[in-house]
Design an enzyme around this catalytic site. Sequence first.
Site, PDB file in Angstrom:
ATOM      1  N   THR A 221     -12.992   5.374   8.152  1.00 54.97           N
ATOM      2  CA  THR A 221     -13.746   4.954   6.973  1.00 54.97           C
ATOM      3  C   THR A 221     -14.013   3.452   7.058  1.00 54.97           C
ATOM      4  OG1 THR A 221     -11.782   4.374   5.684  1.00 54.97           O
ATOM      5  CG2 THR A 221     -12.535   6.676   5.565  1.00 54.97           C
TER       6      THR A 221
ATOM      7  N   TYR B  88       0.827  -1.205   0.000  1.00 56.88           N
ATOM      8  CA  TYR B  88       0.000   0.000   0.000  1.00 56.88           C
ATOM      9  C   TYR B  88       0.863   1.258   0.000  1.00 56.88           C
ATOM     10  CZ  TYR B  88      -3.642   3.284   1.501  1.00 56.88           C
ATOM     11  OH  TYR B  88      -4.516   4.329   1.584  1.00 56.88           O
TER      12      TYR B  88
END
Length: 252
Positions: A186, A151
């Site tokens: 989130t 990532y």
Amino acid sequence: MSDGMKSVLVTGGASGIGLEIARLLNDRGWRVYLVDRNADALADACRAIPIDPAQAIACSVTDEKEVASAIETAARAPLRAVINSAGIAIDRPAVETSVDDFRRILDVNLTGTFIVCREAARHWLATATPGAIVNISSVSGLVGNKGRAAYGASKGAVNLLTYILATELGQDGIRVNAIAPGAIDTPLSRAVHTDDVRAQWHERIPQRRYGSSGEIAASAAFLISEEASYINGQVLAVDGGFVNAGLALKGR
């Protein structure tokens, strides 16, 4: 046909940060086009914002033809901005990360961002019109966070891509910036961050909290606005001070 309203394309717009950006921009008078792979989630997002379902585009950001078609659809109103929020993540040590997972993360986060940026730029260059791009990056592309080999590498590359595109396209009135969110509450972070990881973020963020999608949305809205007309080639960390923090006061 243009209806006189400027449009913006938001990838990853069916959930999380992308959805919140789309909601805010719609409130501020933009004609928002949502891109996401999940058609059902897109339908839910259109009802939640709310916008016309015709403004939802089921599309993979890694598919060049689908992205080109999405840009063409969004350009039915004058396309003035693109927000690249589509992304996937894993939290896994490098020695436990498979090559398949590494490639999958790079394909969506980096290659997908490149394809969308390129197609938007081609449209603006062909029509001799200005535009603004905001790439949603990450603080994991700025510092070496554990578990972020795939990532973090993808987001670090997005940051450099942002610099390059800003350099190449600025003379044509196309601005390219990025936002590097820190710990944001989130659905993606809730799925990836363990209790231990969340505790570490809270300890290391000077503001001692996760950010909200709304705070990222406000930053994106600013960067595509006329108020940011001389901001180009920047990576804005929206992270509560995380990347700049040094030794912290105890018990505060």
